[in-house]
Design an enzyme around this catalytic site. Structure first.
Site, PDB file in Angstrom:
ATOM      1  N   ASN A  35       0.608 -13.804 -65.708  1.00  0.00           N
ATOM      2  CA  ASN A  35       2.031 -13.607 -66.035  1.00  0.00           C
ATOM      3  C   ASN A  35       2.932 -14.571 -65.258  1.00  0.00           C
ATOM      4  OD1 ASN A  35       4.000 -12.238 -67.565  1.00  0.00           O
ATOM      5  ND2 ASN A  35       4.566 -11.010 -65.786  1.00  0.00           N
ATOM      6  N   PHE A  81       1.228  -8.493 -54.147  1.00  0.00           N
ATOM      7  CA  PHE A  81       2.113  -8.314 -55.305  1.00  0.00           C
ATOM      8  C   PHE A  81       1.332  -8.212 -56.610  1.00  0.00           C
ATOM      9  CE2 PHE A  81       4.881 -10.832 -52.439  1.00  0.00           C
ATOM     10  CZ  PHE A  81       6.037 -10.094 -52.472  1.00  0.00           C
ATOM     11  N   SER A 125       6.881   1.094 -56.024  1.00  0.00           N
ATOM     12  CA  SER A 125       8.033   1.163 -56.930  1.00  0.00           C
ATOM     13  C   SER A 125       8.701   2.520 -56.827  1.00  0.00           C
ATOM     14  CB  SER A 125       7.515   0.961 -58.350  1.00  0.00           C
ATOM     15  OG  SER A 125       8.500   1.295 -59.286  1.00  0.00           O
ATOM     16  N   TYR A 150       1.179   2.620 -65.755  1.00  0.00           N
ATOM     17  CA  TYR A 150       1.631   1.666 -64.728  1.00  0.00           C
ATOM     18  C   TYR A 150       2.099   2.413 -63.468  1.00  0.00           C
ATOM     19  CZ  TYR A 150       4.908  -1.182 -62.087  1.00  0.00           C
ATOM     20  OH  TYR A 150       5.577  -1.800 -61.049  1.00  0.00           O
ATOM     21  N   LYS A 154       0.567   2.738 -59.374  1.00  0.00           N
ATOM     22  CA  LYS A 154       1.286   2.583 -58.091  1.00  0.00           C
ATOM     23  C   LYS A 154       1.000   3.787 -57.189  1.00  0.00           C
ATOM     24  CE  LYS A 154       3.044  -1.372 -58.746  1.00  0.00           C
ATOM     25  NZ  LYS A 154       2.422  -2.495 -58.060  1.00  0.00           N
ATOM     26  N   LEU A 200      16.707  -4.921 -68.329  1.00  0.00           N
ATOM     27  CA  LEU A 200      18.103  -5.087 -68.713  1.00  0.00           C
ATOM     28  C   LEU A 200      18.646  -6.494 -68.458  1.00  0.00           C
ATOM     29  CD1 LEU A 200      20.764  -3.828 -69.677  1.00  0.00           C
ATOM     30  CD2 LEU A 200      21.208  -3.164 -67.307  1.00  0.00           C
ATOM     31  N   PHE A 218      20.725   1.477 -74.301  1.00  0.00           N
ATOM     32  CA  PHE A 218      19.952   2.661 -74.674  1.00  0.00           C
ATOM     33  C   PHE A 218      20.597   3.948 -74.155  1.00  0.00           C
ATOM     34  CE2 PHE A 218      16.375  -0.583 -74.400  1.00  0.00           C
ATOM     35  CZ  PHE A 218      16.312  -0.779 -75.778  1.00  0.00           C
ATOM     36  N   ARG A 231      21.053   2.756 -62.235  1.00  0.00           N
ATOM     37  CA  ARG A 231      19.934   2.259 -61.426  1.00  0.00           C
ATOM     38  C   ARG A 231      20.473   1.583 -60.171  1.00  0.00           C
ATOM     39  NH1 ARG A 231      17.974   4.735 -64.871  1.00  0.00           N
ATOM     40  NH2 ARG A 231      16.253   4.256 -66.274  1.00  0.00           N
ATOM     41  N   GLY A 297      11.147   7.665 -72.331  1.00  0.00           N
ATOM     42  CA  GLY A 297      10.574   7.471 -70.996  1.00  0.00           C
ATOM     43  C   GLY A 297      11.597   7.094 -69.934  1.00  0.00           C
TER      44      GLY A 297
HETATM   45  P1  NAD Z   1       5.110 -10.690 -61.977  1.00  0.00           P
HETATM   46  O1  NAD Z   1       4.333 -10.354 -63.195  1.00  0.00           O
HETATM   47  O2  NAD Z   1       6.160 -11.737 -62.100  1.00  0.00           O
HETATM   48  O3  NAD Z   1       4.127 -11.118 -60.800  1.00  0.00           O
HETATM   49  C1  NAD Z   1       2.833 -10.556 -60.653  1.00  0.00           C
HETATM   50  C2  NAD Z   1       1.856 -11.701 -60.499  1.00  0.00           C
HETATM   51  O4  NAD Z   1       0.544 -11.166 -60.329  1.00  0.00           O
HETATM   52  C3  NAD Z   1       1.826 -12.633 -61.716  1.00  0.00           C
HETATM   53  O5  NAD Z   1       2.009 -13.964 -61.293  1.00  0.00           O
HETATM   54  C4  NAD Z   1       0.413 -12.418 -62.304  1.00  0.00           C
HETATM   55  O6  NAD Z   1      -0.092 -13.598 -62.874  1.00  0.00           O
HETATM   56  C5  NAD Z   1      -0.376 -11.961 -61.073  1.00  0.00           C
HETATM   57  N1  NAD Z   1      -1.546 -11.136 -61.371  1.00  0.00           N
HETATM   58  C6  NAD Z   1      -1.613  -9.992 -62.093  1.00  0.00           C
HETATM   59  N2  NAD Z   1      -2.870  -9.529 -62.120  1.00  0.00           N
HETATM   60  C7  NAD Z   1      -3.633 -10.383 -61.382  1.00  0.00           C
HETATM   61  C8  NAD Z   1      -5.018 -10.465 -61.034  1.00  0.00           C
HETATM   62  N3  NAD Z   1      -5.895  -9.566 -61.480  1.00  0.00           N
HETATM   63  N4  NAD Z   1      -5.432 -11.490 -60.261  1.00  0.00           N
HETATM   64  C9  NAD Z   1      -4.563 -12.416 -59.814  1.00  0.00           C
HETATM   65  N5  NAD Z   1      -3.255 -12.421 -60.107  1.00  0.00           N
HETATM   66  C10 NAD Z   1      -2.793 -11.405 -60.899  1.00  0.00           C
HETATM   67  O7  NAD Z   1       5.726  -9.336 -61.420  1.00  0.00           O
HETATM   68  P2  NAD Z   1       6.831  -9.087 -60.287  1.00  0.00           P
HETATM   69  O8  NAD Z   1       8.052  -8.563 -60.936  1.00  0.00           O
HETATM   70  O9  NAD Z   1       6.913 -10.261 -59.397  1.00  0.00           O
HETATM   71  O10 NAD Z   1       6.154  -7.859 -59.537  1.00  0.00           O
HETATM   72  C11 NAD Z   1       5.417  -8.022 -58.346  1.00  0.00           C
HETATM   73  C12 NAD Z   1       4.945  -6.660 -57.884  1.00  0.00           C
HETATM   74  O11 NAD Z   1       6.051  -5.802 -57.682  1.00  0.00           O
HETATM   75  C13 NAD Z   1       4.028  -5.946 -58.870  1.00  0.00           C
HETATM   76  O12 NAD Z   1       3.044  -5.255 -58.143  1.00  0.00           O
HETATM   77  C14 NAD Z   1       4.960  -4.971 -59.555  1.00  0.00           C
HETATM   78  O13 NAD Z   1       4.276  -3.858 -60.053  1.00  0.00           O
HETATM   79  C15 NAD Z   1       5.877  -4.595 -58.402  1.00  0.00           C
HETATM   80  N6  NAD Z   1       7.180  -4.092 -58.839  1.00  0.00           N
HETATM   81  C16 NAD Z   1       7.949  -4.845 -59.677  1.00  0.00           C
HETATM   82  C17 NAD Z   1       9.179  -4.343 -60.111  1.00  0.00           C
HETATM   83  C18 NAD Z   1      10.036  -5.135 -61.076  1.00  0.00           C
HETATM   84  O14 NAD Z   1      10.912  -4.545 -61.711  1.00  0.00           O
HETATM   85  N7  NAD Z   1       9.865  -6.446 -61.195  1.00  0.00           N
HETATM   86  C19 NAD Z   1       9.632  -3.097 -59.671  1.00  0.00           C
HETATM   87  C20 NAD Z   1       8.830  -2.373 -58.793  1.00  0.00           C
HETATM   88  C21 NAD Z   1       7.599  -2.881 -58.372  1.00  0.00           C
HETATM   89  N1  UFG Z   2      18.400  -1.035 -70.806  1.00  0.00           N
HETATM   90  C1  UFG Z   2      19.224  -1.134 -71.903  1.00  0.00           C
HETATM   91  N2  UFG Z   2      18.969  -2.130 -72.795  1.00  0.00           N
HETATM   92  C2  UFG Z   2      17.942  -3.018 -72.649  1.00  0.00           C
HETATM   93  C3  UFG Z   2      17.118  -2.905 -71.503  1.00  0.00           C
HETATM   94  C4  UFG Z   2      17.380  -1.896 -70.607  1.00  0.00           C
HETATM   95  O1  UFG Z   2      20.152  -0.351 -72.085  1.00  0.00           O
HETATM   96  O2  UFG Z   2      17.769  -3.894 -73.513  1.00  0.00           O
HETATM   97  C5  UFG Z   2      18.687   0.040 -69.834  1.00  0.00           C
HETATM   98  C6  UFG Z   2      17.499   0.992 -69.696  1.00  0.00           C
HETATM   99  O3  UFG Z   2      17.546   1.959 -70.712  1.00  0.00           O
HETATM  100  C7  UFG Z   2      17.715   1.530 -68.283  1.00  0.00           C
HETATM  101  C8  UFG Z   2      18.378   0.348 -67.541  1.00  0.00           C
HETATM  102  O4  UFG Z   2      18.855  -0.532 -68.562  1.00  0.00           O
HETATM  103  O5  UFG Z   2      18.634   2.579 -68.334  1.00  0.00           O
HETATM  104  C9  UFG Z   2      17.377  -0.400 -66.670  1.00  0.00           C
HETATM  105  O6  UFG Z   2      16.235  -0.707 -67.461  1.00  0.00           O
HETATM  106  P1  UFG Z   2      15.088  -1.713 -66.968  1.00  0.00           P
HETATM  107  O7  UFG Z   2      14.090  -1.795 -68.075  1.00  0.00           O
HETATM  108  O8  UFG Z   2      15.700  -2.989 -66.498  1.00  0.00           O
HETATM  109  O9  UFG Z   2      14.493  -0.994 -65.681  1.00  0.00           O
HETATM  110  P2  UFG Z   2      13.802   0.417 -65.495  1.00  0.00           P
HETATM  111  O10 UFG Z   2      14.629   1.164 -64.502  1.00  0.00           O
HETATM  112  O11 UFG Z   2      13.536   1.076 -66.784  1.00  0.00           O
HETATM  113  O12 UFG Z   2      12.366   0.015 -64.883  1.00  0.00           O
HETATM  114  C10 UFG Z   2      12.221  -1.017 -63.896  1.00  0.00           C
HETATM  115  C11 UFG Z   2      10.875  -1.707 -64.092  1.00  0.00           C
HETATM  116  C12 UFG Z   2       9.736  -0.780 -63.806  1.00  0.00           C
HETATM  117  C13 UFG Z   2       9.893  -0.183 -62.446  1.00  0.00           C
HETATM  118  C14 UFG Z   2      11.253   0.461 -62.309  1.00  0.00           C
HETATM  119  C15 UFG Z   2      11.472   0.930 -60.915  1.00  0.00           C
HETATM  120  O13 UFG Z   2      10.766  -2.184 -65.423  1.00  0.00           O
HETATM  121  O14 UFG Z   2       8.535  -1.508 -63.806  1.00  0.00           O
HETATM  122  O15 UFG Z   2      12.278  -0.485 -62.631  1.00  0.00           O
HETATM  123  O16 UFG Z   2      11.219  -0.101 -60.016  1.00  0.00           O
HETATM  124  F1  UFG Z   2       8.936   0.743 -62.235  1.00  0.00           F
END
Ligand code: NAD
Ligand code: UFG
Length: 338
Positions: A35, A81, A125, A150, A154, A200, A218, A231, A297
């Site tokens: 990714n 990560f 998370s 997912y 965590k 979002l 939404f 949020r 959800g």
């Molecule tokens: P991201 O997808 O941009 O980064 C994750 C990276 O991990 C990617 O580069 C992907 O290629 C790599 N990866 C996945 N599986 C792998 C594997 N098996 N081997 C090697 N590399 C692998 O995601 P992010 O937003 O940077 O998230 C980083 C971490 O933070 C994740 O654990 C995610 O669950 C957590 N997190 C993210 C959010 C969010 O909203 N972005 C919120 C809470 C927690």
């Molecule tokens: N939303 C909209 N329109 C869109 C996208 C999102 O109205 O097109 C709203 C959602 O309904 C929500 C808010 O914007 O109310 C935030 O939505 P996000 O999808 O940006 O974030 P979430 O809080 O749903 O979830 C994110 C990550 C999850 C993580 C969580 C807590 O996607 O992986 O934050 O860290 F688990």
């Protein structure tokens, strides 16, 4: 000191690598690019002047992880990560998520124990809290049944780390992120969703730049001041810095337990409409959006109590919603120019 950053070419990982290098740490990135893109390594070099060592590796392959640890020998610390993170996808492909996120962690912990690494920081998370009964949520708020595979990975990973650390020399920190948004001020790195985004902020910036039709908001009948969901959005640079602070707390043996948990947010909730208003203000553009039904959800509202992180870690988010939205917009504009 050498730090292994798994998922280091990803969104949060890349910003953290920048902060680590700017503090003088030697970084090894391990990522299978499922990714993310390889050129993030060059982009990091452009920002910091240092090219991090990059290992393209699937962390679910035990032998490969062992070989990587042996090759680098002195990996003192890991920031883990690497994970798959799309909530909706995890509902459709649960086994893929359990395999990837859990096996990767197990292989990393095994390898760390084997070579005598000292510290781990793990990306958790706020999803582990579900819809909390009391707001803001503290680190002691109850963990609720996960809403998606997912989220469940965590919770399981948190438990695996707790069990492992209770019988090993390792020390660790679980960082429970709230909603990371925005991009690096250089606009050289940021969030690059593969395919259509779900979150979002990329939906807002992609709508504004003309990549997608009107933004769908939404739900406007939640029990919140303007009816849209709330949020705790946190700038990815603030979030990245919290990892360096957490790591240094462990290095300096300032931790009070062998496993500590911190909420990483700003402590301030914003509704979807407030985020849109901030975007319109900083970009000078009117956003095309429509109110539609709730997304299944979704929780209604959540924001962090960050007192513990502020006091104990000595870390506090400093960038506000306008800075988050402006950096996200500058990143979208930079992407268009490429
Ligand atoms: P991201 O997808 O941009 O980064 C994750 C990276 O991990 C990617 O580069 C992907 O290629 C790599 N990866 C996945 N599986 C792998 C594997 N098996 N081997 C090697 N590399 C692998 O995601 P992010 O937003 O940077 O998230 C980083 C971490 O933070 C994740 O654990 C995610 O669950 C957590 N997190 C993210 C959010 C969010 O909203 N972005 C919120 C809470 C927690
Ligand atoms: N939303 C909209 N329109 C869109 C996208 C999102 O109205 O097109 C709203 C959602 O309904 C929500 C808010 O914007 O109310 C935030 O939505 P996000 O999808 O940006 O974030 P979430 O809080 O749903 O979830 C994110 C990550 C999850 C993580 C969580 C807590 O996607 O992986 O934050 O860290 F688990």
């Amino acid at each position: 000191m050498k730090v292994l950053v798994t998922g280091g070419t990803g969104y949060i990982g890349s910003h953290t690598v920048v902060e680590l290098q700017q503090k003088g740490y030697e970084v090894v990135i391990a990522d299978n690019l499922i990714n993310s893109h390889r050129d993030v390594v060059d982009r990091i070099e452009k920002i910091t002047g240092i090219k991090p060592c990059f290992e393209q590796i699937d962390l679910t392959v035990e032998k490969g992880v062992k070989q990587m640890f042996d090759k680098h020998g002195d990996i003192h610390s890991v920031i883990h990560f690497a994970a798959l993170k799309a909530v909706g996808e995890s509902v459709k492909q649960p086994l893929r998520y359990y395999h990837n996120n859990i096996e990767s962690l197990i292989n990393i912990l095994d390898a760390m124990n084997r070579i005598g690494s000292k510290t781990i920081v793990f990306s958790s998370s706020c999803t582990v809290y579900g819809q909390p009964e009391k707001l803001p949520v503290t680190e002691l708020s109850p963990i609720q049944p996960a809403c998606s595979p997912y989220g469940h990975t965590k919770q399981i990973c948190e438990e695996i780390i707790a069990n492992t650390l209770s019988v090993s020399e390792l020390n660790g920190v679980l960082l429970r992120y709230f909603n990371p948004v925005g991009a690096h001020p250089s606009a050289l790195i940021g969030e690059l969703p593969l395919g259509a985004p779900n979150n979002l902020v990329p939906c807002i910036t992609q709508t504004a730049i003309g990549k997608r039709p009107a933004l769908k908001v939404f739900g406007d009948n939640y029990n919140t001041p303007d009816g849209t969901a709330v949020r705790d959005y946190i700038h990815v640079v603030d979030l990245a810095k919290s990892h360096v602070v957490a790591l240094e707390r462990l290095f300096n043996k300032k931790n009070k337990k062998n496993l500590e948990i911190f909420n990483i947010g700003t402590g301030q909730g914003y509704s979807v409409l407030e985020v849109i208003q901030s975007f319109e203000k900083v970009s000078g553009r009117k956003l095309d959006y429509e109110i539609v039904g709730r997304r299944s959800g979704d929780i209604e509202k959540i924001w962090a109590d960050t007192t513990f992180a502020n006091k104990e870690l000595g870390w506090k988010a400093v960038l506000g919603i306008d800075e988050m939205m402006l950096s996200a917009w500058n990143w979208e504009i930079a992407l268009k120019g490429e």
